[in-house]
Enzyme design. Structure first.
Site, short mmCIF file in Angstrom:
data_model
loop_
_atom_site.label_atom_id
_atom_site.label_comp_id
_atom_site.label_asym_id
_atom_site.label_seq_id
_atom_site.Cartn_x
_atom_site.Cartn_y
_atom_site.Cartn_z
N GLY A 47 0.87 -1.17 0.00
CA GLY A 47 0.00 0.00 0.00
C GLY A 47 0.90 1.21 0.00
O GLY A 47 1.85 1.27 -0.77
N GLU A 48 0.65 2.13 0.88
CA GLU A 48 1.50 3.31 1.01
C GLU A 48 2.00 3.35 2.45
O GLU A 48 1.22 3.55 3.38
CB GLU A 48 0.65 4.53 0.65
CG GLU A 48 1.39 5.70 0.09
CD GLU A 48 2.47 5.37 -0.93
OE1 GLU A 48 2.17 4.74 -1.95
OE2 GLU A 48 3.63 5.76 -0.71
N CYS A 79 6.15 -5.30 0.38
CA CYS A 79 6.25 -3.97 -0.20
C CYS A 79 6.16 -2.87 0.86
O CYS A 79 7.10 -2.68 1.62
CB CYS A 79 5.21 -3.83 -1.30
SG CYS A 79 5.69 -2.65 -2.56
N HIS A 168 4.99 -8.56 -4.75
CA HIS A 168 3.66 -8.92 -4.23
C HIS A 168 3.30 -10.36 -4.61
O HIS A 168 2.66 -10.57 -5.65
CB HIS A 168 2.60 -8.00 -4.84
CG HIS A 168 2.66 -6.59 -4.33
ND1 HIS A 168 1.90 -6.15 -3.28
CD2 HIS A 168 3.40 -5.55 -4.73
CE1 HIS A 168 2.17 -4.86 -3.05
NE2 HIS A 168 3.08 -4.49 -3.92
N GLU A 170 1.02 -12.02 -3.45
CA GLU A 170 -0.44 -12.16 -3.34
C GLU A 170 -1.19 -11.76 -4.61
O GLU A 170 -2.38 -11.98 -4.72
CB GLU A 170 -0.96 -11.38 -2.11
CG GLU A 170 -1.08 -9.88 -2.28
CD GLU A 170 0.24 -9.13 -2.21
OE1 GLU A 170 1.31 -9.76 -2.13
OE2 GLU A 170 0.20 -7.89 -2.26
N1 GLN Z 1 5.60 2.90 -2.86
C1 GLN Z 1 4.97 2.39 -1.67
C2 GLN Z 1 5.61 2.96 -0.42
O1 GLN Z 1 6.61 3.60 -0.50
C3 GLN Z 1 5.02 0.89 -1.64
C4 GLN Z 1 4.29 0.33 -2.82
C5 GLN Z 1 3.54 -0.94 -2.54
O2 GLN Z 1 3.33 -1.35 -1.39
N2 GLN Z 1 3.09 -1.58 -3.59
O3 GLN Z 1 5.10 2.77 0.64
#
Ligand code: GLN
Length: 186
Positions: A47-48, A79, A168, A170
């Site tokens: 995610g972010e 990630c 990922h 998943e």
């Molecule tokens: N770019 C995201 C971050 O810096 C990570 C991207 C992702 O989880 N697919 O948190």
């Protein structure tokens, strides 16, 4: 065995589908009281990372999760989840800071932000890897171990109870990395 999946933001549902296929019980962790339920392993999804880290703080969940990881709860970060676990994040503050890795966020640049490849994963073999605005691990230290690498970039690692992938698993149909995580719990 029951797995808690952090479900504040990002690609959490996909992890649930993988665990369903492997026959592992799971539930979504959305608020502080969900952490009182009993579970044997934790997934931190993609995610972010900045958004997830901020929400964890605002919802008062941060310390409790950090403590569980420090006490040895098996955790799998994909990630953004990987970024949350890193002790060092380039140009950014760290979050849980429980894993001895140095990470670079959005490390593949804008053009190559998302891509797919196949690569060797230690103990599993060749697997598909899907990268989405992914970080990579610049360095592992202490007793952290490299599990997969693309050129000189480390994309999967483990340190005791902590497993991370920059890609990922998943979003592919390959269950092996999730199976590997479940074996860490058994
Ligand atoms: N770019 C995201 C971050 O810096 C990570 C991207 C992702 O989880 N697919 O948190």
């Amino acid at each position: 065995m029951t797995i808690g999946i952090l479900a504040l933001q990002g690609a959490f549902a996909e992890h649930g589908y993988m665990l369903d296929k492997l026959g592992a019980e799971h539930f979504e962790i959305r608020q502080r009281k969900d952490l009182e339920r009993s579970f044997d392993g934790l997934i931190l999804p993609g995610g972010e990372s900045t958004v997830m880290g901020k929400l964890l703080g605002e919802l008062g969940m941060f310390e409790s999760i950090r403590e569980k990881i420090q006490r040895g709860m098996p955790v799998f970060g994909t990630c953004a989840g990987l970024i949350l676990l890193a002790k060092e994040v380039e140009k950014n503050p760290s979050w849980f800071a429980t894993m001895s890795i140095r990470v670079k966020r959005n490390a593949y640049g804008r053009q190559l932000g998302s891509f797919y490849t196949e690569q060797e994963f230690k103990g599993i073999g060749m697997i598909p890897m899907s990268f989405i605005r992914a970080p990579y691990i610049e360095k592992v230290y202490d007793d952290a171990e490299i599990l997969a690498q693309i050129d000189e970039k480390i994309v999967a690692a483990r340190q005791k109870n902590q497993l991370v992938t920059a890609f990922h698993p998943e979003v592919t149909d390959n269950l092996e990395v999730h199976r590997y995580f479940l074996n860490m719990i058994r």
